[in-house]
Design a protein around this motif. Structure first.
Motif, PDB file in Angstrom:
ATOM      1  N   LEU A   1       0.828  -1.201   0.000  1.00 11.61           N
ATOM      2  CA  LEU A   1       0.000   0.000   0.000  1.00 11.61           C
ATOM      3  C   LEU A   1       0.866   1.255   0.000  1.00 11.61           C
ATOM      4  N   LYS A   2       0.371   2.300  -0.652  1.00  9.16           N
ATOM      5  CA  LYS A   2       1.045   3.594  -0.625  1.00  9.16           C
ATOM      6  C   LYS A   2       0.170   4.597   0.114  1.00  9.16           C
ATOM      7  N   ALA A   3       0.682   5.780   0.309  1.00 14.95           N
ATOM      8  CA  ALA A   3      -0.041   6.793   1.081  1.00 14.95           C
ATOM      9  C   ALA A   3      -1.253   7.308   0.309  1.00 14.95           C
ATOM     10  N   GLU A   4      -2.276   7.696   1.060  1.00 13.79           N
ATOM     11  CA  GLU A   4      -3.396   8.443   0.500  1.00 13.79           C
ATOM     12  C   GLU A   4      -2.986   9.913   0.437  1.00 13.79           C
ATOM     13  N   THR A   5      -3.259  10.563  -0.666  1.00  7.40           N
ATOM     14  CA  THR A   5      -2.817  11.959  -0.827  1.00  7.40           C
ATOM     15  C   THR A   5      -3.958  12.810  -1.366  1.00  7.40           C
ATOM     16  N   GLY A   6      -3.931  14.109  -1.022  1.00  4.39           N
ATOM     17  CA  GLY A   6      -4.963  15.012  -1.507  1.00  4.39           C
ATOM     18  C   GLY A   6      -4.716  16.430  -1.058  1.00  4.39           C
ATOM     19  N   TYR A   7      -5.779  17.210  -0.996  1.00  3.18           N
ATOM     20  CA  TYR A   7      -5.642  18.618  -0.619  1.00  3.18           C
ATOM     21  C   TYR A   7      -6.855  19.037   0.210  1.00  3.18           C
ATOM     22  N   THR A   8      -6.688  20.131   0.933  1.00  3.02           N
ATOM     23  CA  THR A   8      -7.795  20.788   1.621  1.00  3.02           C
ATOM     24  C   THR A   8      -7.738  22.279   1.305  1.00  3.02           C
ATOM     25  N   ALA A   9      -8.905  22.908   1.330  1.00  2.00           N
ATOM     26  CA  ALA A   9      -8.973  24.352   1.071  1.00  2.00           C
ATOM     27  C   ALA A   9     -10.079  24.958   1.925  1.00  2.00           C
ATOM     28  N   ASN A  10      -9.872  26.203   2.339  1.00  2.00           N
ATOM     29  CA  ASN A  10     -10.842  26.903   3.178  1.00  2.00           C
ATOM     30  C   ASN A  10     -10.764  28.392   2.877  1.00  2.00           C
ATOM     31  N   VAL A  11     -11.915  29.030   2.738  1.00  3.55           N
ATOM     32  CA  VAL A  11     -11.965  30.475   2.579  1.00  3.55           C
ATOM     33  C   VAL A  11     -13.160  30.985   3.380  1.00  3.55           C
ATOM     34  N   GLY A  12     -12.963  32.098   4.099  1.00  4.81           N
ATOM     35  CA  GLY A  12     -14.044  32.590   4.937  1.00  4.81           C
ATOM     36  C   GLY A  12     -13.722  33.929   5.554  1.00  4.81           C
ATOM     37  N   PHE A  13     -14.575  34.340   6.492  1.00  8.31           N
ATOM     38  CA  PHE A  13     -14.358  35.608   7.175  1.00  8.31           C
ATOM     39  C   PHE A  13     -14.816  35.511   8.622  1.00  8.31           C
ATOM     40  N   VAL A  14     -14.280  36.405   9.442  1.00  9.56           N
ATOM     41  CA  VAL A  14     -14.698  36.569  10.837  1.00  9.56           C
ATOM     42  C   VAL A  14     -14.961  38.054  11.061  1.00  9.56           C
ATOM     43  N   TYR A  15     -16.141  38.376  11.583  1.00  2.00           N
ATOM     44  CA  TYR A  15     -16.467  39.766  11.923  1.00  2.00           C
ATOM     45  C   TYR A  15     -16.742  39.812  13.413  1.00  2.00           C
ATOM     46  N   SER A  16     -16.023  40.705  14.125  1.00  2.00           N
ATOM     47  CA  SER A  16     -16.084  40.698  15.580  1.00  2.00           C
ATOM     48  C   SER A  16     -16.172  42.123  16.116  1.00  2.00           C
ATOM     49  N   THR A  17     -17.092  42.307  17.064  1.00  2.00           N
ATOM     50  CA  THR A  17     -17.178  43.557  17.821  1.00  2.00           C
ATOM     51  C   THR A  17     -17.217  43.207  19.297  1.00  2.00           C
ATOM     52  N   ASP A  18     -17.420  44.197  20.142  1.00  2.00           N
ATOM     53  CA  ASP A  18     -17.487  43.927  21.570  1.00  2.00           C
ATOM     54  C   ASP A  18     -18.690  43.072  21.938  1.00  2.00           C
ATOM     55  N   ASP A  19     -19.756  43.117  21.121  1.00  2.00           N
ATOM     56  CA  ASP A  19     -20.995  42.433  21.468  1.00  2.00           C
ATOM     57  C   ASP A  19     -21.231  41.147  20.688  1.00  2.00           C
ATOM     58  N   TYR A  20     -20.722  41.061  19.491  1.00  2.00           N
ATOM     59  CA  TYR A  20     -21.030  39.860  18.713  1.00  2.00           C
ATOM     60  C   TYR A  20     -19.850  39.457  17.829  1.00  2.00           C
ATOM     61  N   ASN A  21     -19.858  38.183  17.471  1.00  2.00           N
ATOM     62  CA  ASN A  21     -18.863  37.598  16.577  1.00  2.00           C
ATOM     63  C   ASN A  21     -19.591  36.735  15.560  1.00  2.00           C
ATOM     64  N   VAL A  22     -19.191  36.829  14.305  1.00  2.00           N
ATOM     65  CA  VAL A  22     -19.783  36.023  13.246  1.00  2.00           C
ATOM     66  C   VAL A  22     -18.660  35.493  12.369  1.00  2.00           C
ATOM     67  N   SER A  23     -18.755  34.215  12.017  1.00  2.00           N
ATOM     68  CA  SER A  23     -17.779  33.652  11.074  1.00  2.00           C
ATOM     69  C   SER A  23     -18.495  32.730  10.101  1.00  2.00           C
ATOM     70  N   VAL A  24     -18.031  32.720   8.871  1.00  2.00           N
ATOM     71  CA  VAL A  24     -18.530  31.828   7.833  1.00  2.00           C
ATOM     72  C   VAL A  24     -17.317  31.311   7.064  1.00  2.00           C
ATOM     73  N   ASP A  25     -17.264  29.994   6.866  1.00  2.00           N
ATOM     74  CA  ASP A  25     -16.147  29.395   6.133  1.00  2.00           C
ATOM     75  C   ASP A  25     -16.674  28.389   5.117  1.00  2.00           C
ATOM     76  N   LEU A  26     -16.183  28.524   3.905  1.00  2.00           N
ATOM     77  CA  LEU A  26     -16.460  27.571   2.836  1.00  2.00           C
ATOM     78  C   LEU A  26     -15.243  26.671   2.683  1.00  2.00           C
ATOM     79  N   TRP A  27     -15.429  25.344   2.738  1.00  2.00           N
ATOM     80  CA  TRP A  27     -14.286  24.429   2.761  1.00  2.00           C
ATOM     81  C   TRP A  27     -14.496  23.250   1.813  1.00  2.00           C
ATOM     82  N   LYS A  28     -13.363  22.623   1.508  1.00  2.00           N
ATOM     83  CA  LYS A  28     -13.396  21.448   0.644  1.00  2.00           C
ATOM     84  C   LYS A  28     -12.140  20.616   0.879  1.00  2.00           C
ATOM     85  N   TRP A  29     -12.287  19.289   0.809  1.00  2.00           N
ATOM     86  CA  TRP A  29     -11.116  18.420   0.807  1.00  2.00           C
ATOM     87  C   TRP A  29     -11.329  17.283  -0.179  1.00  2.00           C
TER      88      TRP A  29
END
Length: 883
Positions: A645-673
């Motif tokens: 057997l040989k190794a399994e190989t591939g890739y991962t990717a992620n793109v997103g944002f984080v918005y943060s203030t004193d009262d709230y935090n929001v994050s959204v991330d789009l990902w794939k592997w």
């Protein structure tokens, strides 16, 4: 770039606002004079920013307590990014005493688990008899400071296995004083009660700290008969038209119609008479839903300043555990009888014996035409198939940390772990032993006749398996500032490491030969070592833009080397907003058992598509046959290792944002592997379905039905998964009425598809399997002085049934083949009586929500055990006192 005071950092990590979302550094005080850099999972470079280019979810110790979790596994399984879990319900599998999770549908063996950033030795008994993983069940809860979950691949940072993500458990290293905590929990319907007692000791000086955390837990058995209110106490249930009592009661197969015991003989013999005239069996009444368990664990952490620029630190982990589970008695079909004229010939393996047709085996075959027949018998007289698992785990880590200069630090460590598991089972007999009993004397003995106590005692056989796994690892790292660019200082981390893994598992002689009725064993032994060199750098290209580049090379003794690069970007157009992206390669070393294991023997239930067509049936046909290749055909399976057997190989990717203030935090991330060359045995159900393609793996009996499927591990598959993670937290301050915080996190699978091999059709998991597309959790916490109350919800979205692909050709709507959405609610309240004493009350699953049943599932318990907890409503009380 904003900064954090150390105290603010600890507060952020420990608050419920971090239930699934780490704070953005913009909440910090820019005027802080004392700043400490910390290492966050996903990077080896210590920084002042908690949010960075890779998405990290944090569960604090307080989160786990407030949300009602009893152990680490429960807390991890609650994550919306977890698509599956192996837990204590997996009583029929190879690892009924272990726990694990799968992040982003990558599998437990492709989810890396660390403690304080250090790798752990793998559980020595492979999942499904093939896949190695890390057991998450051995840690005292009080020893944990927080759990960081990297929701992205981490191959360039951590090496193999970090495909779906990384779970990094961070331990407390500065506990002071003495604390005692006791917890008792029970279910409102009975069964599954549990207790936990823990003690924590810690002492500090101006030079260092030593802390010890002890924990004892026990849980009683939860039996299927304890959950009649959920319909789990019987095989035949009204909510699944495909359910039925087992045909493995007492009968003879091969006759045109049912033959064997009549109704009165069947019921008197301890069986169940099925409407089609077959003497069947209700297996559920003999089954556990979760096993009896006991566990003792201890962790000691220590650190000491040897000088101003040299620090010694480490830890020692020790644990012992035991679990006991029962399932239904053996269902035997290994004894074939050939009728040829006046002669009966019984065969089983290499054994053969002949008798007169009229008198042999109590006259069971006196009216039989020439041909092949076989006995089918549930050997209930042998009692439950009973299994005891005993495990011992040991881990030690020791290292030094120092400074070469004001801007360059170094650390070196040695880490060693060893796990031993011993499995003892009873309720079995050998093929030879039963054969000798059936063929004794001049005429032999009918297998339909009751087994006497003396017979059971003479033929009973107990099996055992002893499995060991170990890992030794040495690491050396450098980190600090490299050089300065116009936008700021370039930070770096680089290091080398060497590891060696060993594993061995051995079974009793009869199990090795596959000579035990209704069970098999897996054995094997092997060792591999690997070395790695890695480097990571953060380049401040602009005041608002950082680029992180990482590169790692691993070389394994048994399959060669892998180079894994990764590039990530952090863009901060304003203090409140972080835009991030990362792409990198990942790989996975073949499982040790896949490379060095002996053949694993087991059993399975399949639809025999060729055999079904042969008798003019339709797959999934509800017709209740004597032997049913269209619905319930029990077969033997053999899986084997492959040293090439040989190794399994591939890739991962992620793109997103984080918005943060004193009262709230929001994050959204789009990902794939995506992972190519995945090692696969080829699922036996698919082998049976695509019988033309995999005909060389199938052995058929004289009737043309599948008897055995043999599969050898190969680099055959690919898998590609994509989704969206979202997270939000909002806080309110009501002055004298206290503080309120709300957190919502979720994961939505956009795509999941794979291919068994290049010639097979592409499997679209969202269309053809029971993969859940949408998962969410929600936590609402109110704090007023010494009182804290949390309402926690876990949501599992509507999804297709397990056998949706098979049944979707029926004249039914899609909704009739789906499992409804499911939500459970936990409510906990804690009160600090004094500075030293506190109490907490809780209700887990307070509306007593049972599992949602799968209308396409043909086997008990008719729901996916990795998704739901059958315990129902649980209540607990917990008290803590600090000295």
């Amino acid at each position: 770039m904003s900064k954090l005071k150390l105290s603010a950092l600890h507060l952020a990590i420990g608050s419920t606002l971090l239930s699934g979302l780490a704070f953005n550094a913009s909440a910090a005080d820019d005027s802080a004079e004392e700043v400490e850099r910390i290492e966050i999972t996903g990077s080896r470079i210590k920084r002042t920013d908690i949010e960075n280019a890779v998405p990290v979810t944090v569960i604090s110790a307080d989160d786990m307590v407030r949300q009602g979790f009893t152990n680490v596994q429960d807390a991890l399984a609650s994550l919306s990014s977890v698509t599956g879990a192996t837990n204590q319900q997996s009583i029929h599998g190879f690892t009924p005493a272990a726990s694990s999770i799968s992040l982003r549908n990558a599998g437990a063996n492709r989810t890396l688990t660390l403690i304080n950033g250090k790798r752990l030795n793998q559980y020595p008994k492979p999942q499904n008899g093939t896949d190695n993983f890390v057991d998450t069940a051995n840690l005292p809860m009080d020893a944990i400071s927080r759990i960081e979950i990297l929701n992205s691949g981490g191959g360039a940072i951590y090496g193999a296995d970090a495909v779906g993500g990384v779970v990094n458990i961070i331990l407390k290293d500065n506990f002071e004083g003495v604390s005692i905590r006791a917890r008792h929990g029970d279910t409102t319907e009975g069964g599954g009660a549990n207790n936990k007692i823990s003690m924590s000791f810690g002492a500090s000086s101006d030079k260092g700290n030593v802390s010890t955390f002890l924990e004892y837990t026990d849980s009683e058995t939860l039996k299927a008969t304890d959950r009649e209110n959920f319909g789990l106490h019987t095989d035949k249930v009204p909510y699944s038209e495909h359910s039925s009592y087992s045909s493995y009661g007492a009968r003879i197969g091969g006759f045109a119609t049912a033959d064997g015991l009549n109704e009165s003989e069947c019921t008197a013999g301890g069986f169940f008479y099925r409407p089609n005239g077959v003497c069947g069996f209700d297996r559920s009444k003999w089954r556990d839903l979760s096993p009896e368990q006991k566990r003792v664990s201890a962790i000691t952490t220590f650190n000491y300043e040897l000088s101003d620029d040299l620090r010694f630190s480490g830890r020692v982990d020790i644990s012992e555990s035991s679990s006991i589970r029962d399932i239904e008695p053996m269902g035997i079909d290994s004894y074939d009888v050939n009728v040829a004229g006046d002669v009966l010939t019984m065969t089983a393996g290499d054994n053969s014996a002949s008798f007169n047709k009229a008198t042999g085996f109590g006259g069971d075959f006196k009216n039989a035409e020439d041909g092949d027949y076989w006995y089918v018998r549930r050997a209930w007289e042998f009692g439950n198939r009973h299994q005891t698992n005993e495990g011992r785990n040991f881990f030690i880590s020791a290292g030094l940390e120092g400074e070469f200069s004001d801007s360059i630090t170094w650390d070196a460590s040695m880490n060693f772990g060893r796990t031993r598991v011993e499995v003892f089972s009873r309720g079995y007999a050998t093929v030879d032993g039963m054969f000798k009993y059936l063929t004794q004397g001049e005429n032999g003995v009918s297998m339909l006749a009751p087994f006497s106590d003396e017979m059971v005692e003479a033929t009973a056989y107990g099996t055992y398996e002893i499995a060991n796994a170990s890992r030794i690892n040495y690491q050396f790292n450098l980190a600090g500032d490299a050089f300065e660019l116009p936008a700021g200082m370039v930070s770096f981390a680089t290091g080398v490491e060497w590891s060696k893994q060993t594993y061995d598992t051995d079974t009793d002689a009869e199990s090795k030969k596959g000579a035990i009725l209704t069970t098999g064993g897996s054995s094997g032994a092997g060792a591999r070592d690997n070395w790695a060199i890695y480097s990571e750098m953060i380049f401040p290209v602009l005041d608002t833009l950082n680029v992180n580049a990482a590169l790692r090379y691993d070389d394994y003794s048994d399959f060669g080397g892998e180079l894994t690069p990764q590039v990530s970007v952090e863009y901060r157009p304003m203090d409140e907003l972080l835009v991030r992206g990362v792409v990198g390669q990942v790989f996975r070393a073949p499982d040790m058992h896949r490379v060095y294991g002996d053949a694993t023997r087991g059993s399975n239930q399949v639809i025999d598509f060729k055999g079904c067509a042969q008798i003019g049936g339709t797959p999934g046909d509800k017709i209740d046959r004597i032997i049913d290749p269209c619905n319930e055909l029990h077969i033997d399976t053999v899986t084997g290792a492959n040293k090439d057997l040989k190794a399994e190989t591939g890739y991962t990717a992620n793109v997103g944002f984080v918005y943060s203030t004193d009262d709230y935090n929001v994050s959204v991330d789009l990902w794939k592997w995506k992972l190519d060359d995945m090692v696969n045995d080829i699922d036996v159900e698919k082998v049976a379905e695509y019988y033309e393609l995999y005909g060389d793996m199938i052995t058929r009996d004289t009737n043309g039905f599948v008897d055995t499927i043999t599969a050898t591990a190969q680099n055959l598959s690919y898998q590609e998964v994509a989704g969206i993670d979202f997270n939000g937290t909002y806080t309110w301050n009501f002055d004298n009425l206290g503080d309120l915080s709300y957190n919502l996190q979720g994961a939505y699978i956009l795509q999941s598809e794979g291919q068994v091999d290049a010639t097979s059709p592409i499997d679209k998991d969202l269309e053809d399997t029971n993969l859940v597309r949408l998962r969410m959790t929600s936590a609402l916490t109110w704090s007023l002085d010494d009182l804290t109350t949390t309402l926690f919800a876990k949501y599992i979205g509507r999804h297709h049934g397990t056998s949706y692909k098979t049944h979707k050709t029926d004249e039914k709507s899609e909704s009739e083949l789906e499992v409804a959405s499911h939500i459970t609610w936990n409510l906990t309240t804690g009160y600090n009586i004094t500075d030293d004493a506190s109490v907490r009350l809780g209700v887990v699953n307070m509306f007593d929500k049972g599992p949602n049943f799968d209308p396409t599932h043909t086997s008990w318990p008719h729901y996916p055990r990795g998704y739901y907890d059958p315990a129902g409503r649980k209540v607990f009380i917990e008290a803590e006192y600090k000295f």
